[in-house]
Write an enzyme that holds these catalytic residues in place. Sequence first.
Site, short mmCIF file in Angstrom:
data_model
loop_
_atom_site.label_atom_id
_atom_site.label_comp_id
_atom_site.label_asym_id
_atom_site.label_seq_id
_atom_site.Cartn_x
_atom_site.Cartn_y
_atom_site.Cartn_z
N HIS A 284 0.85 -1.19 0.00
CA HIS A 284 0.00 0.00 0.00
C HIS A 284 0.89 1.24 0.00
CE1 HIS A 284 -3.55 2.35 0.42
NE2 HIS A 284 -3.22 2.82 1.60
N HIS B 12 -3.66 9.00 1.02
CA HIS B 12 -3.55 7.74 0.29
C HIS B 12 -4.88 7.37 -0.32
CE1 HIS B 12 -4.88 5.19 3.99
NE2 HIS B 12 -5.09 6.45 4.25
N CYS C 170 -3.74 2.51 -5.59
CA CYS C 170 -3.01 3.44 -4.74
C CYS C 170 -1.63 3.80 -5.29
CB CYS C 170 -2.88 2.88 -3.32
SG CYS C 170 -2.01 1.29 -3.22
#
Length: 215
Positions: free
Chosen positions: A44, A56, A145
Site C-alpha cells: 500500500h 492515500h 493506490c
Amino acid sequence: MFPLQLLNLFFTASTLEDKNLPTPDPSLFKRGDLLEVPRTMFTHFGIYLGDGRVAHLIPDILPLITKNKGAISTMVSNTRLILGSIAKVASVRVDSLTDFAYGSEILVNHTDKLCSQPPLDGDEIGRRAEKMMGSVTYSLLWYNCEHYVMYCRYGMAISYQTYQFCTATRKIFCSRMNAYLTAFCSMATLFYLGCLTPLTTLPTLVLPFTIWMAS
C-alpha cells in the site's frame, strides 16, 4: 460469505478496532515523501503531507453500507480494504501515520530507484495529493493506490505492481506450451462430442491461435 461480512461490518461500523499499533516517528519523513507498507496481499502506498498526516488512495466497503462519517473515518482494516477492492469503492483520504502504517514498517521513497523520472518538489507533490481528495473510480489493475502516488510524485500514473502481475500472467497463460495444450484439449473435446460444425470449430481454433500469437 460476502453478505455475512457486510452485516458484520454494518453492526460494528461505529467501533474502532482494538489494536495497539506502534506510532511511527514523524521526524523521519518530510512533505512529499512516498511511503510504502505491506497490506494483506500487496503493498500500500501514500504521500506524506507533514504533521503526521498521510494522503492515500484506499478501497473501503464501509461507505456503501453506512453514512456514518465517524465510522468511515476510522482506520481502514484489511477486511474493509479487501471488500472495497472487490466492490471497486475507494477514496483519497488523509489518515495518521499510525493508521496508514497499520503496524508495519514504512519504506520511504523506494520508487526513486525504479522510476526514470525525477521526483517533483515536495510542496508540489503534497499539493497534488491534497487536490485529489475524495471518492475515486478504483481498479486493482488500472487505477490503484500506486497509480495515485506515482502521479503525485513523478507526474506519471503508473504501477509497478500491475506491470509485474501482468508480466507474470502473460508468462503463464500466453506461453507456447499453453497454446499447444489449449489446442489439444479443444480438438479432443470436439471429437469426443462429435460436434464438428462451423459454430463450434471456429471458436476452438481462435482461442489457441490467439494464445499462440500472444506468446
